[in-house]
Scaffold this motif. Structure first.
Motif, short mmCIF file in Angstrom:
data_model
loop_
_atom_site.label_atom_id
_atom_site.label_comp_id
_atom_site.label_asym_id
_atom_site.label_seq_id
_atom_site.Cartn_x
_atom_site.Cartn_y
_atom_site.Cartn_z
N TYR A 101 31.37 -40.89 -68.54
CA TYR A 101 31.00 -42.27 -68.91
C TYR A 101 31.55 -42.63 -70.28
O TYR A 101 31.55 -41.81 -71.20
CB TYR A 101 29.48 -42.42 -68.93
N ASN A 103 30.43 -45.67 -71.65
CA ASN A 103 29.51 -46.70 -72.13
C ASN A 103 28.19 -46.08 -72.61
O ASN A 103 27.10 -46.51 -72.23
CB ASN A 103 29.23 -47.72 -71.00
N SER A 106 25.53 -48.41 -74.19
CA SER A 106 24.81 -49.23 -73.20
C SER A 106 23.82 -48.38 -72.41
O SER A 106 22.70 -48.83 -72.13
CB SER A 106 25.77 -49.88 -72.22
N GLN A 161 22.38 -41.97 -64.65
CA GLN A 161 22.74 -41.67 -66.04
C GLN A 161 21.56 -41.22 -66.92
O GLN A 161 21.68 -41.13 -68.15
CB GLN A 161 23.45 -42.86 -66.72
C1 LIG Z 1 27.76 -47.34 -67.47
O1 LIG Z 1 28.92 -47.05 -66.72
C2 LIG Z 1 28.66 -46.54 -65.42
C3 LIG Z 1 29.99 -46.10 -64.80
O2 LIG Z 1 30.94 -47.09 -64.92
C4 LIG Z 1 27.95 -47.63 -64.61
O3 LIG Z 1 27.67 -47.16 -63.31
C5 LIG Z 1 26.65 -47.97 -65.31
O4 LIG Z 1 25.99 -49.03 -64.65
C6 LIG Z 1 26.89 -48.37 -66.76
N1 LIG Z 1 25.57 -48.45 -67.41
C7 LIG Z 1 25.22 -49.44 -68.22
C8 LIG Z 1 23.83 -49.43 -68.73
O5 LIG Z 1 25.98 -50.33 -68.55
#
Ligand SMILES: *[C@@H]1O[C@H](CO)[C@@H](O)[C@H](O)[C@H]1NC(C)=O
Ligand SMILES: *[C@@H]1O[C@H](CO)[C@@H](O)[C@H](O)[C@H]1NC(C)=O
Length: 268
Positions: A101, A103, A106, A161
């Protein structure tokens, strides 16, 4: 084992269930779907599931002293790096490309805003881009913590995640528990004024650093310098059960003679 396939996980889980006795469900901050012996020691060769004991079970907590970043009375985190049981580093691209990942900010914000605040305070990038730094640490090291594989969580309790937040939270908890600044200060090792002129002054010896930490936690650190300037302190850990980290003697090298441990220039 660098990549956990689900068949391998299940095979090793089955072996653990068949061979270890008595088994108890371990209480942990995250729910697990594996039944684990509670006191397995990582790297001891016991045949347990990678969900029950980290496969790369020798881990380095790397803490940095960068006078430009972080609170004036705290080392900041570089990372927690799972090594092989022989103390060798894992591949630079990490252990699970499917969870690489990018991000991290986030993910943490969506999961635990107070954790994100702590990360901003105690885990700043010294290049000024925290998300880049945390992404690098997650992809290269976090994906190699076998106990944090999604298959290790109870199926109905797992949120996508979730293991990312669990990884970063574990590390900040270790930083609090093994507070280097406090441990050194107890032994009168505190940051000094910047050196001026040509004569080295205001330095500590490597031995002073090592002895101070040893008398706090019963293990020595590895201390790393650039020239005389203190750069990083490494503490080495093994793990009891899934996630009970305890310090062990270091497997790495020191790179300091006289240590210049200078006061930070940050305001906080
Ligand atoms: C972070 O990235 C993953 C993989 O691209 C995605 O599935 C997930 O929703 C994202 N999480 C947030 C909180 O943005
Ligand atoms: C644990 O997770 C694996 C992979 O998702 C699943 O196949 C297995 O049934 C789970 N076991 C339990 C006891 O929930």
């Amino acid at each position: 084992m660098h990549f956990l396939s689900s068949s391998a996980l299940l095979a090793v889980s089955a072996l653990a269930v068949a061979s270890a006795n008595p088994l108890q469900r371990q209480h942990s901050f995250f729910a697990t779907n594996a039944t684990c012996p509670i006191d397995t020691i990582s790297c001891s060769g016991e045949p347990v599931s990678p969900c029950c004991s980290p496969t790369n079970g020798l881990l380095v907590l790397a803490m940095q002293w960068d006078t430009r970043w972080g609170p004036s009375n705290a080392f900041t985190v570089h990372g927690l790096w799972p090594d092989t049981c022989e103390g060798k580093q894992l591949p630079a691209n990490g252990c699970d490309p499917a969870r690489a990942y990018t991000n991290i900010t986030s993910i943490i914000r969506a999961s635990d805003v107070s954790l994100l605040a702590d990360m901003n305070t105690y885990w700043p990038s010294n290049k000024g881009d925290n998300n880049w730094f945390w992404t690098h640490e997650w992809v290269k090291h976090g994906t190699c913590v076998s106990t944090l594989h999604p298959e290790c969580y109870a199926e109905d309790a797992y949120r996508p995640q979730q293991e990312v937040a669990d990884y970063f939270r574990t590390i900040l908890d270790l930083r609090t528990k093994y507070d280097l600044y406090k441990a050194l200060a107890k032994h009168d090792i505190v940051p000094t004024e910047p050196e001026s002129g040509r004569r080295p002054k205001n330095t500590y010896s490597l031995k002073q650093f090592k002895q101070a930490i040893f008398s706090e936690w019963g293990v020595e650190p590895n201390v790393r310098c650039i020239g005389r300037r203190l750069q990083e302190v490494f503490l080495w850990f093994k793990v009891r059960g899934r996630d009970s980290y305890y310090p062990v003697q270091p497997y790495g090298r020191d790179s300091c003679g006289a240590i210049s441990y200078q006061r930070k220039t940050t305001a906080v």
